[in-house]
Design a protein around this motif. Structure first.
Motif, PDB file in Angstrom:
ATOM      1  N   PHE A 124    -102.628 -57.469   7.207  1.00  0.00           N
ATOM      2  CA  PHE A 124    -101.874 -56.416   7.894  1.00  0.00           C
ATOM      3  C   PHE A 124    -100.389 -56.759   7.936  1.00  0.00           C
ATOM      4  CE2 PHE A 124    -100.029 -54.831  11.891  1.00  0.00           C
ATOM      5  CZ  PHE A 124    -100.254 -53.471  11.769  1.00  0.00           C
ATOM      6  N   LEU A 125    -100.082 -58.012   8.217  1.00  0.00           N
ATOM      7  CA  LEU A 125     -98.679 -58.433   8.275  1.00  0.00           C
ATOM      8  C   LEU A 125     -98.029 -58.380   6.896  1.00  0.00           C
ATOM      9  CD1 LEU A 125     -98.929 -61.435  10.763  1.00  0.00           C
ATOM     10  CD2 LEU A 125     -98.114 -59.127  11.228  1.00  0.00           C
ATOM     11  N   PHE A 126     -98.765 -58.781   5.866  1.00  0.00           N
ATOM     12  CA  PHE A 126     -98.240 -58.651   4.502  1.00  0.00           C
ATOM     13  C   PHE A 126     -97.933 -57.190   4.185  1.00  0.00           C
ATOM     14  CE2 PHE A 126    -100.353 -62.808   3.211  1.00  0.00           C
ATOM     15  CZ  PHE A 126     -99.158 -63.448   2.917  1.00  0.00           C
ATOM     16  N   ALA A 127     -98.824 -56.299   4.607  1.00  0.00           N
ATOM     17  CA  ALA A 127     -98.619 -54.872   4.349  1.00  0.00           C
ATOM     18  C   ALA A 127     -97.369 -54.366   5.053  1.00  0.00           C
ATOM     19  CB  ALA A 127     -99.848 -54.075   4.796  1.00  0.00           C
ATOM     20  N   ARG A 128     -97.174 -54.763   6.300  1.00  0.00           N
ATOM     21  CA  ARG A 128     -95.995 -54.327   7.031  1.00  0.00           C
ATOM     22  C   ARG A 128     -94.718 -54.904   6.400  1.00  0.00           C
ATOM     23  NH1 ARG A 128     -96.868 -51.882  12.116  1.00  0.00           N
ATOM     24  NH2 ARG A 128     -98.532 -50.374  11.681  1.00  0.00           N
ATOM     25  N   ALA A 129     -94.771 -56.149   5.968  1.00  0.00           N
ATOM     26  CA  ALA A 129     -93.609 -56.737   5.293  1.00  0.00           C
ATOM     27  C   ALA A 129     -93.288 -55.960   4.021  1.00  0.00           C
ATOM     28  CB  ALA A 129     -93.877 -58.205   4.971  1.00  0.00           C
TER      29      ALA A 129
END
Length: 338
Positions: A124-129
């Protein structure tokens, strides 16, 4: 005057300090905003490590790199948020692979919930980045993608170990450059790029970031053996007990394999390190002997060489307070390994 960052890097210019503090506050707000979801549980999991704090070294480097162009350019803070989100994502995944129970003074996500939650939160954090960096232009997207590839490659290399006939120390340095140096290089690169700095400056700060990133990791390797715990924030010999092949251990094995005077004692110590160090007495013996071994001095020298190389990289840049702050990071590595 001091800026939040690893080792309390000093900034001797009041205006720069105020700007960097304001920038880091904006990054913190950006991190909180980027980790919100319409699903409350996702927000809780994604903000778990954000709210635990951290050195914010990568955003600090991004903001300092931007001082060589327009530091107030609209893409600078989002670039810093992107790099830190990517770093946070790797921590969720690293803790799964290491079966870590604590991170930044709080239970790791995998310990608090489970591995599935941790890996999905990292994703999820990779996606937001990726979403944030997509607003910064195709060049920024390419830089982020290449760094992500290097991060994963470094992790795979570490998991697989050196190839047959490959020098274990060279393999380890490749792993560190990929897992640690690559994203810190992106922090410098994106900060300069988003500020509109000249291409030559962008390249200098990218190279600087990778070198200082490797230096920091090698300094941590040294501190795992040499520190009393107050500097590194963790129990001395933690990596040693867990069987993590840090640079001092690899240098010892190299010396044991090379032969010559003292090789028998080197091999004996290497065998001790390869054994079960869960026993406190064996662990204490191994730690004490490695502290006195030339392998630790060699590892210190390796860390210093990267720190000095990073400092030398800065020589083409104008002599400004930002450059002085970057140089001081190199000096901090030297002081830390002394």
């Amino acid at each position: 005057m001091t800026v939040v960052g690893p080792f309390g890097v000093s900034v001797r210019d009041g205006a720069l300090e105020a700007d960097i503090r304001a920038g880091l506050a904006a990054v913190e707000e950006g991190l909180v905003e980027a980790t919100k979801s319409e699903v409350p549980f996702i927000t809780e999991a994604a903000q778990h490590l954000v709210r635990a704090g951290g050195k914010r070294f990568r955003p600090l480097l991004t903001l300092l790199a931007a001082r060589f162009g327009d530091p107030y350019a609209p893409g600078v803070v989002p670039a810093a948020v992107t790099v830190e989100l990517t770093h946070l994502a790797t921590l969720y995944h690293d803790d799964i692979m290491d079966a870590a129970e604590m991170r930044r003074g709080v239970p790791s996500a995998n310990a608090r919930w489970d591995n599935s939650v941790a890996v999905l939160t990292g994703d999820f954090l990779f996606a937001r980045a990726s979403s944030i960096v997509s607003e910064l232009g195709t060049e920024a997207v390419r830089i982020q993608a290449e760094a992500f590839e290097r991060l994963v490659t470094g992790q795979i290399q570490e998991t697989a170990g050196p190839r047959e006939g490959q020098d274990p120390v060279a393999h380890y340095l490749d792993v560190v450059a990929g897992k640690t140096g690559s994203l810190i290089a992106v922090a410098g690169r994106l900060g300069a790029l988003m500020s509109g700095a000249d291409e030559s400056v962008v390249n200098v700060l990218s190279q600087y970031g990778e070198r200082i990133g490797v230096a920091f990791q090698l300094a941590d390797d040294v501190l795992d053996i040499a520190s009393d715990g107050s500097e590194s924030g963790k129990t001395p010999g933690t990596d040693l007990r867990e069987g993590v092949p840090t640079l001092p251990v690899l240098r010892l094995r190299e010396m044991a394999a090379r032969g010559g005077p003292g090789a028998a004692a080197d091999r004996e110590l290497a065998e001790l390190l390869d054994g079960d160090l869960s026993d406190d007495a064996r662990h204490a013996e191994a730690l004490a002997r490695l502290r006195e071994h030339p392998a630790l001095r060699q590892a210190r020298s390796d860390a210093l060489s990267y720190a000095y190389a990073a400092r030398e990289t800065l020589s083409p840049l104008p002599d400004t307070p930002a450059r002085q702050a970057l140089a001081e990071l190199c000096d901090a590595v030297a002081d830390r390994t002394a």
